[in-house]
Design a protein around this motif. Structure first.
Motif, PDB file in Angstrom:
ATOM      1  N   ARG A  67      36.374  36.458 -26.468  1.00  0.00           N
ATOM      2  CA  ARG A  67      35.090  36.790 -25.844  1.00  0.00           C
ATOM      3  C   ARG A  67      33.950  36.680 -26.861  1.00  0.00           C
ATOM      4  N   VAL A  68      34.195  37.211 -28.050  1.00  0.00           N
ATOM      5  CA  VAL A  68      33.178  37.160 -29.105  1.00  0.00           C
ATOM      6  C   VAL A  68      32.885  35.710 -29.474  1.00  0.00           C
ATOM      7  N   THR A  69      33.929  34.917 -29.588  1.00  0.00           N
ATOM      8  CA  THR A  69      33.764  33.494 -29.906  1.00  0.00           C
ATOM      9  C   THR A  69      32.973  32.787 -28.814  1.00  0.00           C
ATOM     10  N   ALA A  70      33.259  33.109 -27.550  1.00  0.00           N
ATOM     11  CA  ALA A  70      32.555  32.490 -26.423  1.00  0.00           C
ATOM     12  C   ALA A  70      31.065  32.846 -26.435  1.00  0.00           C
ATOM     13  N   ILE A  71      30.742  34.003 -26.975  1.00  0.00           N
ATOM     14  CA  ILE A  71      29.342  34.426 -27.085  1.00  0.00           C
ATOM     15  C   ILE A  71      28.618  33.604 -28.148  1.00  0.00           C
ATOM     16  N   ALA A  99      39.516  48.599 -40.679  1.00  0.00           N
ATOM     17  CA  ALA A  99      38.526  48.850 -41.738  1.00  0.00           C
ATOM     18  C   ALA A  99      38.939  48.185 -43.049  1.00  0.00           C
ATOM     19  N   GLN A 100      39.486  46.980 -42.924  1.00  0.00           N
ATOM     20  CA  GLN A 100      39.827  46.168 -44.093  1.00  0.00           C
ATOM     21  C   GLN A 100      38.833  45.032 -44.272  1.00  0.00           C
ATOM     22  N   ARG A 101      37.941  44.881 -43.305  1.00  0.00           N
ATOM     23  CA  ARG A 101      36.900  43.849 -43.358  1.00  0.00           C
ATOM     24  C   ARG A 101      35.624  44.472 -42.832  1.00  0.00           C
ATOM     25  N   ARG A 102      34.534  44.207 -43.528  1.00  0.00           N
ATOM     26  CA  ARG A 102      33.241  44.717 -43.070  1.00  0.00           C
ATOM     27  C   ARG A 102      32.838  44.049 -41.759  1.00  0.00           C
ATOM     28  N   CYS A 103      32.222  44.825 -40.912  1.00  0.00           N
ATOM     29  CA  CYS A 103      31.671  44.326 -39.654  1.00  0.00           C
ATOM     30  C   CYS A 103      30.178  44.139 -39.900  1.00  0.00           C
ATOM     31  N   ASP A 104      29.749  42.884 -40.108  1.00  0.00           N
ATOM     32  CA  ASP A 104      28.324  42.690 -40.379  1.00  0.00           C
ATOM     33  C   ASP A 104      27.528  42.819 -39.077  1.00  0.00           C
ATOM     34  N   ILE A 105      26.235  42.804 -39.207  1.00  0.00           N
ATOM     35  CA  ILE A 105      25.370  43.078 -38.056  1.00  0.00           C
ATOM     36  C   ILE A 105      25.565  42.061 -36.931  1.00  0.00           C
ATOM     37  N   ASP A 106      25.797  40.801 -37.279  1.00  0.00           N
ATOM     38  CA  ASP A 106      26.019  39.784 -36.247  1.00  0.00           C
ATOM     39  C   ASP A 106      27.344  40.024 -35.529  1.00  0.00           C
ATOM     40  N   ASP A 107      28.377  40.432 -36.282  1.00  0.00           N
ATOM     41  CA  ASP A 107      29.658  40.794 -35.653  1.00  0.00           C
ATOM     42  C   ASP A 107      29.457  41.983 -34.720  1.00  0.00           C
ATOM     43  N   VAL A 163      26.788  43.096 -33.128  1.00  0.00           N
ATOM     44  CA  VAL A 163      26.053  42.763 -31.898  1.00  0.00           C
ATOM     45  C   VAL A 163      26.943  41.971 -30.942  1.00  0.00           C
ATOM     46  N   ALA A 164      27.681  40.996 -31.449  1.00  0.00           N
ATOM     47  CA  ALA A 164      28.557  40.192 -30.591  1.00  0.00           C
ATOM     48  C   ALA A 164      29.695  41.028 -30.018  1.00  0.00           C
ATOM     49  N   LEU A 165      30.282  41.897 -30.834  1.00  0.00           N
ATOM     50  CA  LEU A 165      31.356  42.764 -30.333  1.00  0.00           C
ATOM     51  C   LEU A 165      30.825  43.707 -29.256  1.00  0.00           C
ATOM     52  N   ALA A 166      29.653  44.262 -29.479  1.00  0.00           N
ATOM     53  CA  ALA A 166      29.058  45.150 -28.471  1.00  0.00           C
ATOM     54  C   ALA A 166      28.821  44.400 -27.168  1.00  0.00           C
ATOM     55  N   GLN A 167      28.291  43.201 -27.268  1.00  0.00           N
ATOM     56  CA  GLN A 167      28.051  42.395 -26.066  1.00  0.00           C
ATOM     57  C   GLN A 167      29.367  42.094 -25.358  1.00  0.00           C
ATOM     58  N   ALA A 168      30.396  41.729 -26.101  1.00  0.00           N
ATOM     59  CA  ALA A 168      31.697  41.407 -25.512  1.00  0.00           C
ATOM     60  C   ALA A 168      32.340  42.633 -24.867  1.00  0.00           C
ATOM     61  N   LEU A 169      32.067  43.816 -25.418  1.00  0.00           N
ATOM     62  CA  LEU A 169      32.617  45.064 -24.863  1.00  0.00           C
ATOM     63  C   LEU A 169      31.686  45.690 -23.823  1.00  0.00           C
ATOM     64  N   ARG A 170      30.515  45.061 -23.631  1.00  0.00           N
ATOM     65  CA  ARG A 170      29.509  45.502 -22.648  1.00  0.00           C
ATOM     66  C   ARG A 170      29.002  46.916 -22.929  1.00  0.00           C
ATOM     67  N   VAL A 171      28.671  47.146 -24.208  1.00  0.00           N
ATOM     68  CA  VAL A 171      28.060  48.404 -24.618  1.00  0.00           C
ATOM     69  C   VAL A 171      26.911  48.080 -25.569  1.00  0.00           C
ATOM     70  N   SER A 172      26.121  49.077 -25.850  1.00  0.00           N
ATOM     71  CA  SER A 172      25.048  48.934 -26.838  1.00  0.00           C
ATOM     72  C   SER A 172      25.660  48.938 -28.237  1.00  0.00           C
ATOM     73  N   PRO A 173      25.088  48.187 -29.165  1.00  0.00           N
ATOM     74  CA  PRO A 173      25.564  48.278 -30.552  1.00  0.00           C
ATOM     75  C   PRO A 173      25.520  49.717 -31.078  1.00  0.00           C
ATOM     76  N   LEU A 174      24.582  50.497 -30.570  1.00  0.00           N
ATOM     77  CA  LEU A 174      24.479  51.895 -30.974  1.00  0.00           C
ATOM     78  C   LEU A 174      25.751  52.673 -30.641  1.00  0.00           C
ATOM     79  N   VAL A 175      26.378  52.358 -29.521  1.00  0.00           N
ATOM     80  CA  VAL A 175      27.631  53.015 -29.147  1.00  0.00           C
ATOM     81  C   VAL A 175      28.693  52.747 -30.200  1.00  0.00           C
ATOM     82  N   LEU A 176      28.764  51.514 -30.679  1.00  0.00           N
ATOM     83  CA  LEU A 176      29.761  51.175 -31.700  1.00  0.00           C
ATOM     84  C   LEU A 176      29.479  51.947 -32.984  1.00  0.00           C
ATOM     85  N   LEU A 177      28.224  52.142 -33.316  1.00  0.00           N
ATOM     86  CA  LEU A 177      27.862  52.866 -34.542  1.00  0.00           C
ATOM     87  C   LEU A 177      28.074  54.375 -34.424  1.00  0.00           C
TER      88      LEU A 177
END
Length: 85
Positions: free
Chosen positions: A36-40, A55-63, A65-79
């Motif tokens: 899903r993230v790749t499709a975005i 938590a073995q790899r940093r989730c940068d800001i672009d990751d 945002v894309a993960l939040a979009q793929a999960l259909r939540v706000s990036p704030l929810v992930l944070l």
């Protein structure tokens, strides 16, 4: 000059756990969420996602945002964690 450690802090660990919680709540395998993230438009393998969730790899800001979009939540929810929903 010595290399600086880029350890993952509390916000990164909370984000990693939240991604895993939301993914499993939605019944998605890691490969499905990575697809899903790749499709975005943010290429991500299931190995990359697994490393983010552990938590073995940093989730940068672009990751993030894309993960939040793929999960259909706000990036704030992930944070902030699932309680932010």
């Amino acid at each position: 000059m010595a290399a600086r450690s880029l350890g993952i802090g509390p916000a990164g660990i909370r984000t990693a756990r939240t991604i895993e919680i939301l993914r499993t709540e939605r019944g998605l395998a890691q490969r499905e969420l990575a697809a899903r993230v790749t499709a975005i438009g943010r290429p991500m393998s299931n190995t990359m996602l697994a490393r983010i969730e552990r938590a073995q790899r940093r989730c940068d800001i672009d990751d993030l945002v894309a993960l939040a979009q793929a999960l259909r939540v706000s990036p704030l929810v992930l944070l902030q964690g699932p309680s932010a929903m």
